[in-house]
Write a protein that holds these residues in place. Structure first.
Motif: not given
Length: 1008
Positions: A549-553, A707-708, A742-743, A748-749
Motif C-alpha cells: 500500500q505504501m508504494v502504491a500510494k 472523480r475516481a 494508474f494502469g 487501486e485497480v
C-alpha cells in the motif's frame, strides 16, 4: 465464393466451370479459408501453399483459354491483359473497374483477384509462375496533376530505387514496369492488417505500440540511408504481417490526397466492402481495408516542389511546398505515434478544416494529451521533439529516433541508479523538506539524478531487502523484490519528469511561475519517496504488511502536468518567509500520509494534528485544512472511525469553503459522503449529498483522481442503501477511471475489481473479474501475501457452487495460519462452518467453528454464535449470550426490519436461525424466530448479495418446515410450501445438497 446452380439454370458444363473459376478468383481470402476449414482442411502453411498454388493455376488456365478464344468473347477489361486495354473504353481512371471483373494479366503476371483500390491505383493479388509465388501488383491511376508526365518519371525512378532497398521492414519490390500507358509495381504479398487497422482494433498500451513503431522507424531509416524520402508516412501505408513483421508500403507514390482526420468513407456512405477501398494489400483479421476520406484536396503545386502527402500527417515544409528531407518523414511518423499513444491528433482541427490543421502544424500548436494518459514522460517528450516545426529541431535522423524509441529507460534504469551517491536519510540535509528546510534549487536539467542520489540507490534497496527478510513474515523476501522494483520505477519516472519539465521551460513552453509550481509538485513526490524508503528501510512486521500500500500510494507524477489543477490547488504565499513555513508544514503532512499508509496510525494522526494546531496559530487556513484532511484520511486507513473522521472532515470542509479552496472542499465533501453513508442509518442523507459533492468537484476542476474517489464512495453508499444496480454502475465507472490513471496492474485497480466482483451476478463474468483481481495482487505482492489470500477468500465467499466454494476455503484457511493472519484465518473458518451448516453437515461445521473460535478476537460478536452452536461446556450460558446479542441489535435498530442496513439484517437472520435450531424443547418459540428471519430475508431480496441471502433463506425455509412438520398433528400446507421453495434452490447443486434434499423428501411425505 459458393456458386448456386439456381443463378443460371440453363448453363452447360463449360459455362458452369467458367462461372466456378470466376467465383474462385473473386473470392475473399477469409472466405476461402473459412470454407476450406469447413471442408476439413488443416491450417498448416503447407495447406495454405497448396491452396495458393491451386488458385494460381486456375487463373493461368483461364487466362490461356481466353487468349485462345480472343477478345471478342468478352466485353470489358476482364478478358484481356492490361497491355491491351483500350483506354478509350476504360477512360483515364481504373476506378470504374470496381464494379467489373479483375483484369486477366498485368505484364507477365496472371491475376488471382482484386484486393483493393484507392486514390493511387488498384491492387491485385497475382501469381509469379517463374518463381512460384503470390505477389501484390499495384497499377497506378493516371492523375490530372500528371498531365505533362513529370510525376510518372519521378515515380518510376523512385520505385526502381525502392526495388534496390532490401530491409525486413520495407516491402520488397520485385519489378517496376508499364502496362500500356500505366505504371505497375509488383511487390511481395503480405497478409495482415494495416497499422491503422491494428492500432484501432483495440486500445493498445505504449509498451505494445513502441516496438511496432520501432520497426517502422527502422524501415524508414533504411530508405533514408538509400537516399530516398517516403513523403507519405501514415498508418495506412504500413502493414503488419501475420508473422508480426512490419512492412512499409508506397514509397513516394501518393500525390495530394485526403484529409484523414476522422471523416471516413463509412461515415459518408455507410458500410464498405474491403475490396472496394484502400491503398493497402493483404487482409486484416477482420477483413477490413484502411478507411480514408473521399474528400480530395487538390492544391496547386508550388514553385519549389509538389505538395504531396496526406494532410493529417504532413509536416510544415510539406504544407508550405518546401523541399522535403528525411526530417519530414520523422515528423509524419511522430504524428502517427502521438495519435496512437494519446488517442488524439497532435494538431487536431476542431472544425476539421484544412486551413485550421495547416495553421496548427505551421505554428507548432500541439494539442495536449489527456490528463489521464499513462504514457511515460520520456516517450512523450521524444515524440513531441519530432513534431517541431523547424526540421533542425527534430531528432537528427530516423535512425536516431529508432534508437531512442528502442532504448526504454526503464530497462536500463539500474545502469544510472548504480552511479548514484549513497547516503543515509539523515544526510539529506537541505534536500529533505521534512527536516524543515526548502529543497535546494535545481538550476540545470541534469540535476535529477543528483537530487535522487541521497534518496534512492542500490544500497537503500538492499537495506529494504534486509529489513523485510529479518521479520517473521514468510512472504517478506519475495515481497521485498517487488517493492524495490516498484520504487525503482517511481524513481526513474520522477527523474524523467524532472528533466522534461526543465526542458519544456527552457523551450519557453511555460512561465517561471509554472516552472516553480511543477517543480514543487515533483518535490512532493520526491519527499514522499524519501519518507517511504526511510520507513521501509527499518521495516517491522507491521510495515511489511503495509509495504504494498505504501508504494502504491506514492503521488502520481503526471498530476504535475495538470497545470490548471495545480493552479486551483496550490496558492504559494507571496511572502518568502511565510512560504518557508508553509513548506515545512506541508512536508510534515507528507510524512504523516506516509505513516498512515504504513499502518502507523497513532503517529500519523498525532503529526497531522500538530500541523493543524501550528497552522491555526500562524493563521494559515489552507495548511490547516490540509492537515485536517490528512488526519481524517489517517483515521480511515484501517478502520472507519466515523466519529473522529466525520468531525475532522466537517472542519476541513468549513475552512475550505470559507477560503475558496475548491479542491480541498471537494475532497472533504467526497470523503464526508463515505463516512455518513456507512454510519448507521445515514445512507439516505449521504446519497442526497452526492449531488453536492458532484457540483463541488466540477467547480474545483474535476480532478480525475478525486472523480475516481467520488465514484467509489458513491458505489459504497448506494450498496449500503441496498441499491445494487446503482452501486455497480458507480464501481464500473470508477474502475475505468482508475485504469486510466494508474494502469491496468495497480493495487487501486485490484480494489476496484473487488468491489465490482461482489456485485456481478453472472458467474462466468464474476469469475473473470476475480481472476484479474487476484492476478494483480500476485504480481504486485506475491501469491502468499495476505492481500492476495484475502482476494481469494473474497472470491470463494462469492462462489455460488457450494462444493467449489468449500474446496477453496479448505485450501485457504491453513494458509492464513501459515502467514500469521489469525483474523483472516478465523473469517475463513467461520465462512466454511456456515457453508457446512447450509449443507446439513453439522460434524464438519463443528470442526470449522472450533478452528474459527481459536482465531477470532475475543470481542468478536461471531464468537457468541459459535459458542451457542457448540454449547459444549457452557451450553445454557452460550445460548443466553446469543439471545442477549439478538435483543441488543434489535434495540439498536428499533426492532424494525427497515431500521437496519441489509448486512445487519442478514446477521440477525442467521443468529435467529442458529438459536431456533438449538431450542429443541420450545418449538413454538423456534417457529417465531424462524418466521422473523424469513420475513427479514425476504424484505431485503433486492439489497443483499444473492449468494449469501438465498443460501441462508433456503436453510431458514428448511428449518421452519422441520419445526412445523415434526410438531404438526395433521398435514400442514405451510410445510409443503416451504419445502418446495427450499428445493428450488438446492436442486441447482443436488450432489452438494443431497442431505437437504433427503430431508425435504421426508418432510413432504409426512405432510401429505
Amino acid at each position: 465464393m459458393r456458386v448456386s446452380s439456381r443463378e443460371s439454370p440453363q448453363r452447360g458444363p463449360s459455362q458452369f466451370v467458367d462461372a466456378l473459376a470466376s467465383a474462385v478468383l473473386r473470392a475473399d481470402d477469409h472466405e476461402i479459408v473459412a470454407q476450406a476449414a469447413e471442408a476439413g482442411e488443416d491450417a498448416s502453411s503447407a495447406a495454405a501453399a497448396l491452396r495458393e498454388g491451386f488458385l494460381a493455376r486456375v487463373a493461368i488456365a483461364r487466362a490461356r483459354e481466353l487468349q485462345i478464344e480472343g477478345p471478342t468473347t468478352r466485353t470489358h477489361g476482364a478478358a484481356r491483359g492490361l497491355d491491351s486495354v483500350d483506354t478509350s473504353e476504360t477512360g483515364s481512371d481504373l476506378a470504374a473497374s470496381e464494379t467489373e471483373d479483375s483484369p486477366l494479366t498485368i505484364g507477365r503476371y496472371p491475376i488471382l483477384r482484386r484486393l483493393g483500390a484507392g486514390g493511387m491505383g488498384v491492387v491485385y493479388a497475382a501469381y509469379d509462375e517463374v518463381l512460384d509465388r503470390r505477389l501484390a501488383v499495384k497499377v497506378l491511376h493516371d492523375h490530372e496533376w500528371d498531365h505533362d508526365g513529370r510525376h510518372r518519371e519521378r515515380l518510376l525512378r523512385e520505385a526502381q530505387a525502392m526495388a534496390k532497398v532490401a530491409h525486413p521492414n520495407v516491402v520488397t519490390v520485385h519489378e517496376v514496369g508499364a502496362a500500356g500507358d500505366r505504371l505497375f509495381i509488383a511487390m511481395e504479398f503480405v497478409s495482415g492488417p494495416t497499422l491503422k487497422e491494428w492500432a484501432s482494433a483495440q486500445r493498445r498500451g505504449w509498451r505494445e505500440l513502441v516496438p511496432v513503431f520501432c520497426q517502422v522507424a527502422d524501415g524508414l531509416a533504411a530508405l533514408h540511408e538509400a537516399g530516398l524520402v517516403h513523403r507519405d508516412v501514415k498508418p495506412a501505408n504500413v502493414i503488419i504481417g501475420d508473422d508480426g513483421r512490419v512492412r512499409i508500403l508506397d514509397l513516394g507514390l501518393v500525390g495530394a490526397e485526403q484529409l484523414d482526420l476522422g471523416t471516413t468513407s463509412e461515415s459518408k456512405h455507410g458500410a464498405r466492402d474491403r475490396s472496394s477501398t484502400g491503398d493497402s494489400h493483404g487482409s486484416s483479421p477482420s477483413g477490413g481495408g484502411h478507411s480514408s476520406s473521399l474528400d480530395r484536396i487538390a492544391g496547386p503545386l508550388t514553385k519549389t516542389g509538389e505538395r504531396v502527402g496526406t494532410p493529417a500527417y504532413m509536416s510544415r515544409e510539406q504544407f508550405l511546398g518546401l523541399e522535403l528531407t528525411p526530417a519530414s518523414d520523422i515528423f509524419s511518423l511522430c504524428v502517427a505515434l502521438y495519435e496512437a499513444l494519446h488517442h488524439v491528433h497532435p494538431f487536431r482541427a476542431k472544425s476539421r478544416a484544412f486551413q485550421e490543421l495547416q495553421a496548427n502544424v505551421v505554428n507548432g500548436r500541439i494539442a495536449p494529451p489527456a490528463s489521464t494518459s499513462s504514457v511515460p514522460a520520456w516517450l512523450h517528450a521524444l515524440v513531441v521533439s519530432g513534431l517541431a516545426p523547424d526540421p533542425k529541431d527534430r531528432p537528427a535522423s530516423m535512425r536516431a529516433l529508432s534508437v531512442a524509441l528502442a532504448k526504454d529507460p526503464s530497462r536500463v534504469r539500474r545502469r544510472w541508479i548504480g552511479t548514484l551517491a549513497i547516503a543515509g536519510l539523515a544526510a539529506l540535509g537541505g534536500v529533505l523538506v521534512a527536516r524543515g528546510q526548502a529543497p535546494p534549487p535545481l538550476p540545470t536539467c541534469d540535476g535529477a539524478e543528483r537530487s535522487l542520489a541521497a534518496v534512492w540507490g542500490p544500497e537503500r534497496a538492499e537495506r529494504i531487502h534486509a529489513a523485510m527478510r529479518a521479520t517473521d513474515r514468510p512472504y517478506a523476501a519475495a515481497l521485498g523484490v517487488r517493492i524495490t522494483e516498484t520504487v525503482n520505477d517511481y524513481a526513474h519516472a520522477w527523474s524523467s519528469a524532472h528533466r522534461r519539465v526543465c526542458h519544456e521551460h527552457r523551450r519557453g513552453d511555460h512561465s517561471d511561475a509554472l516552472l516553480d509550481a511543477r517543480m514543487a509538485c515533483l518535490d512532493r513526490g520526491r519527499l514522499a519517496l524519501a519518507e517511504t524508503v526511510q520507513i521501509l528501510s527499518t521495516a517491522d512486521s507491521n510495515i511489511v504488511d503495509h509495504a504494498g500500500q505504501m508504494v502504491a500510494k506514492l503521488p502520481r507524477l503526471d498530476a504535475c502536468d495538470d497545470l490548471a489543477a495545480m493552479a486551483a490547488r496550490d496558492r504559494p504565499p507571496t511572502d518568502p518567509s511565510v512560504a518557508v513555513v508553509v513548506l515545512h508544514l506541508e512536508s510534515n503532512l507528507v510524512r504523516a500520509e506516509t505513516l498512515a499508509h504504513a499502518g502507523r496510525i497513532a503517529e500519523a494522526t498525532e503529526l497531522a494534528r500538530s500541523v493543524a494546531d501550528e497552522a491555526l496559530t500562524l493563521e494559515l487556513p489552507a495548511s490547516q485544512a490540509k492537515a485536517l484532511l490528512t488526519e481524517a484520511r489517517a483515521s480511515m486507513v484501517l478502520e472507519l472511525d466515523r466519529g473522529s473522521s466525520g468531525a475532522l472532515l466537517d472542519r476541513a470542509l468549513a475552512i475550505s469553503i470559507a477560503e475558496d479552496l475548491d479542491p480541498l472542499a471537494a475532497e472533504a465533501m467526497i470523503r464526508r459522503v463515505y463516512v455518513r453513508g456507512l454510519a448507521g442509518g445515514g445512507s439516505e442523507a449521504a446519497i442526497a449529498d452526492l449531488a453536492i459533492a458532484e457540483a463541488m468537484l466540477v467547480r474545483a476542476g474535476d480532478d480525475p483522481e478525486l472523480r475516481a474517489l467520488l465514484l467509489n464512495n458513491a458505489g459504497a453508499v448506494r450498496l449500503a442503501a441496498g441499491d445494487r444496480v446503482g452501486a455497480r454502475a458507480d464501481f464500473e465507472q470508477a474502475l475505468v477511471l482508475k485504469e486510466r490513471l494508474f494502469g491496468d496492474a495497480h493495487l487501486e485497480v485490484a480494489l476496484g475489481l473487488a468491489n465490482l466482483g461482489m456485485l456481478t451476478v453472472d458467474a462466468e463474468l464474476q469469475s473473470g473479474i476475480q481472476a484479474r483481481m487476484i492476478d494483480i495482487y500476485e504480481r504486485r505482492l506475491g501469491p502468499e501475501h495476505p492481500w492476495t489470500l484475502d482476494g481469494r477468500l473474497l472470491a470463494a465467499f462469492h462462489t455460488a457452487d457450494p462444493e467449489q466454494a468449500g474446496a477453496s476455503l479448505r485450501e485457504l484457511c491453513p494458509r492464513f495460519v501459515e502467514v500469521g493472519e489469525a483474523r483472516l484465518a478465523g473469517e475463513c473458518e467461520f465462512g466454511r462452518a456456515r457453508l457446512e451448516l447450509a449443507r446439513a453437515r453439522p460434524e464438519l461445521a463443528r470442526s470449522a467453528f472450533l478452528a474459527a473460535r481459536e482465531q477470532l478476537d475475543q470481542d468478536d460478536d461471531r464468537r457468541l454464535l459459535i459458542d451457542a452452536f457448540l454449547h459444549d461446556d457452557h451450553g445454557a450460558s452460550a445460548i443466553t449470550a446469543l439471545e442477549v446479542l439478538i435483543a441488543r441489535v434489535d434495540e439498536q435498530t428499533h426492532a424494525e426490519p427497515s431500521g437496519a442496513e441489509w448486512w445487519l439484517r442478514v446477521e440477525q437472520a442467521e443468529r435467529r436461525l442458529v438459536l431456533a435450531e438449538l431450542l429443541t424443547d420450545d418449538p413454538a418459540r423456534a417457529a417465531r424466530l424462524l418466521e422473523r428471519s424469513l420475513a427479514e430475508l425476504e424484505a431485503i431480496a433486492d439489497e443483499a448479495p444473492p449468494i449469501e441471502r438465498e443460501r441462508l433463506l433456503a436453510s431458514t425455509q428448511t428449518a421452519l418446515a422441520q419445526v412445523l412438520g415434526v410438531h404438526a398433528t395433521r398435514p400442514h400446507a405451510r410445510v409443503t410450501e416451504l419445502a418446495t421453495a427450499a428445493r428450488t434452490y438446492y436442486q441447482h447443486w443436488p450432489s452438494a445438497y443431497a442431505r437437504r434434499l433427503d430431508m425435504l423428501d421426508m418432510l413432504e411425505a409426512r405432510a401429505q
